[in-house]
Design a protein around this motif. Structure first.
Motif, short mmCIF file in Angstrom:
data_model
loop_
_atom_site.label_atom_id
_atom_site.label_comp_id
_atom_site.label_asym_id
_atom_site.label_seq_id
_atom_site.Cartn_x
_atom_site.Cartn_y
_atom_site.Cartn_z
N PHE A 115 0.87 -1.18 0.00
CA PHE A 115 0.00 0.00 0.00
C PHE A 115 0.90 1.22 0.00
CE2 PHE A 115 -2.52 3.40 1.70
CZ PHE A 115 -3.82 3.14 1.32
N LEU A 116 0.85 2.02 -1.07
CA LEU A 116 1.68 3.21 -1.19
C LEU A 116 0.83 4.47 -1.04
CD1 LEU A 116 3.94 2.32 -4.23
CD2 LEU A 116 4.63 2.47 -1.85
N ALA A 117 1.41 5.45 -0.36
CA ALA A 117 0.76 6.76 -0.22
C ALA A 117 1.83 7.83 -0.36
CB ALA A 117 0.06 6.86 1.13
N ASP A 118 1.40 9.08 -0.52
CA ASP A 118 2.38 10.15 -0.71
C ASP A 118 2.76 10.87 0.57
OD1 ASP A 118 -0.05 11.39 -0.41
OD2 ASP A 118 0.20 12.77 -2.08
N ARG A 119 2.07 10.57 1.68
CA ARG A 119 2.39 11.22 2.95
C ARG A 119 2.41 10.20 4.09
NH1 ARG A 119 -1.55 14.39 0.85
NH2 ARG A 119 -3.05 13.97 2.50
N LYS A 120 3.27 10.44 5.08
CA LYS A 120 3.39 9.53 6.22
C LYS A 120 2.08 9.38 6.97
CE LYS A 120 8.27 10.49 7.06
NZ LYS A 120 9.27 11.01 8.01
N GLU A 121 1.34 10.48 7.10
CA GLU A 121 0.07 10.45 7.82
C GLU A 121 -0.91 9.48 7.17
OE1 GLU A 121 1.36 13.42 6.54
OE2 GLU A 121 2.37 13.95 8.40
N LEU A 122 -0.94 9.48 5.84
CA LEU A 122 -1.84 8.58 5.12
C LEU A 122 -1.41 7.13 5.28
CD1 LEU A 122 -2.41 10.59 1.81
CD2 LEU A 122 -3.93 10.40 3.78
N VAL A 123 -0.11 6.89 5.34
CA VAL A 123 0.40 5.54 5.55
C VAL A 123 0.00 5.04 6.93
CG1 VAL A 123 2.50 4.15 5.85
CG2 VAL A 123 2.31 5.73 3.92
N SER A 124 0.20 5.86 7.95
CA SER A 124 -0.16 5.48 9.33
C SER A 124 -1.66 5.24 9.45
CB SER A 124 0.27 6.57 10.31
OG SER A 124 1.66 6.69 10.30
N GLN A 125 -2.45 6.13 8.84
CA GLN A 125 -3.91 5.99 8.89
C GLN A 125 -4.34 4.69 8.21
OE1 GLN A 125 -5.97 8.86 6.52
NE2 GLN A 125 -7.99 8.20 7.17
N ALA A 126 -3.80 4.42 7.03
CA ALA A 126 -4.17 3.21 6.29
C ALA A 126 -3.76 1.95 7.06
CB ALA A 126 -3.53 3.22 4.91
N CYS A 127 -2.56 1.97 7.63
CA CYS A 127 -2.09 0.81 8.40
C CYS A 127 -3.05 0.53 9.56
CB CYS A 127 -0.67 1.08 8.90
SG CYS A 127 0.12 -0.36 9.64
N GLY A 128 -3.46 1.55 10.27
CA GLY A 128 -4.41 1.41 11.36
C GLY A 128 -5.75 0.85 10.90
N GLU A 129 -6.23 1.35 9.77
CA GLU A 129 -7.51 0.88 9.23
C GLU A 129 -7.43 -0.58 8.79
OE1 GLU A 129 -10.69 2.44 8.96
OE2 GLU A 129 -9.66 3.68 10.47
N PHE A 130 -6.32 -0.97 8.16
CA PHE A 130 -6.15 -2.37 7.76
C PHE A 130 -6.14 -3.27 9.00
CE2 PHE A 130 -5.22 -1.11 3.49
CZ PHE A 130 -5.34 -2.24 2.70
N LYS A 131 -5.42 -2.86 10.05
CA LYS A 131 -5.38 -3.65 11.29
C LYS A 131 -6.77 -3.77 11.91
CE LYS A 131 -0.59 -2.62 12.53
NZ LYS A 131 0.28 -1.90 13.47
N LYS A 132 -7.54 -2.71 11.82
CA LYS A 132 -8.88 -2.69 12.40
C LYS A 132 -9.84 -3.62 11.65
CE LYS A 132 -12.55 0.70 12.59
NZ LYS A 132 -12.84 2.12 12.49
N HIS A 133 -9.79 -3.59 10.31
CA HIS A 133 -10.74 -4.35 9.50
C HIS A 133 -10.25 -5.74 9.11
CE1 HIS A 133 -13.57 -1.06 9.19
NE2 HIS A 133 -12.56 -0.26 8.89
N LEU A 134 -8.93 -5.95 9.10
CA LEU A 134 -8.36 -7.27 8.81
C LEU A 134 -7.38 -7.64 9.94
CD1 LEU A 134 -7.54 -6.89 4.98
CD2 LEU A 134 -9.57 -7.93 6.03
N PRO A 135 -7.90 -7.89 11.15
CA PRO A 135 -7.02 -8.10 12.30
C PRO A 135 -6.12 -9.33 12.18
CG PRO A 135 -9.30 -8.57 12.87
CD PRO A 135 -9.31 -7.99 11.49
N SER A 136 -6.50 -10.31 11.38
CA SER A 136 -5.67 -11.51 11.25
C SER A 136 -4.51 -11.33 10.25
CB SER A 136 -6.52 -12.70 10.84
OG SER A 136 -7.10 -12.46 9.57
N ALA A 137 -4.54 -10.26 9.47
CA ALA A 137 -3.48 -10.01 8.49
C ALA A 137 -2.26 -9.41 9.18
CB ALA A 137 -3.98 -9.08 7.39
N THR A 138 -1.09 -9.90 8.85
CA THR A 138 0.14 -9.34 9.42
C THR A 138 0.56 -8.14 8.58
OG1 THR A 138 1.44 -10.94 8.16
CG2 THR A 138 0.94 -11.50 10.44
N THR A 139 0.87 -7.04 9.26
CA THR A 139 1.20 -5.80 8.57
C THR A 139 2.58 -5.30 8.96
OG1 THR A 139 0.19 -4.46 10.29
CG2 THR A 139 -1.24 -5.11 8.46
#
Length: 170
Positions: A115-139
């Protein structure tokens, strides 16, 4: 008739791979490792038809999100390797991406995701959302963690990824 499974060829400067069962020939960065080849062969037999699966409406339940995921899956089913979704601000791009990753993983089409983004904030936000919605996926957030070989979903900015690629080339 010879049954070609995977064919690599090179001119000494560029390397190409031809997968005769699904995708047309394409340029690759190098020859594949044994585990990568095993994954390609395994994916051929275990990959499901995308029409058998529906996007998870609990992650991305808007009609246009489900339609987008379905259309991209159809595109991949027709042996295309690229698709582009253009979505306006506030339309749920991250949740659509999460639901699409979930969809591809359940159907056996994806193993690792970047997952690529142009800003660190978007990367952190996306990582958090993936962990929230796909908790079994390793990130792994490559901005913070740098490397986690056990991760299946990686997050990075374009700049960080380019820096990591430059380190690998040296």
């Amino acid at each position: 008739m010879v049954n070609v499974r995977l064919c690599f060829y090179t001119n000494g400067y560029q390397t190409w791979m031809w997968d005769d069962t699904f995708y047309p020939e394409r340029r690759v960065s190098s020859f594949f490792s044994k585990s990568d080849l095993e994954w390609l062969i395994q994916k051929r037999t275990e990959r499901k038809n995308t029409t058998e699966y529906k996007p998870n409406a609990l992650i991305a339940g808007r009609i246009y999100q489900i339609e987008a995921i379905t259309r991209v899956a159809e595109t991949y089913e027709k042996s295309h390797r690229h698709a582009l979704l253009v979505m306006a601000t506030g339309t749920g791009k991250t949740r659509t991406a999460i639901a699409f990753v979930d969809f591809l993983k359940r159907a056996g089409w994806a193993k690792n995701v970047l997952f690529l983004a142009d800003r660190k904030e978007l990367v952190s936000q996306a990582c958090g959302e993936f962990k929230k919605h796909l908790p079994s996926a390793t990130t792994c957030n490559l901005i913070e963690d740098k490397d986690d070989p056990s991760a299946r979903i990686y997050f990075s900015t374009y700049q960080t990824m380019l820096g990591l690629l430059e380190l690998d080339l040296q």
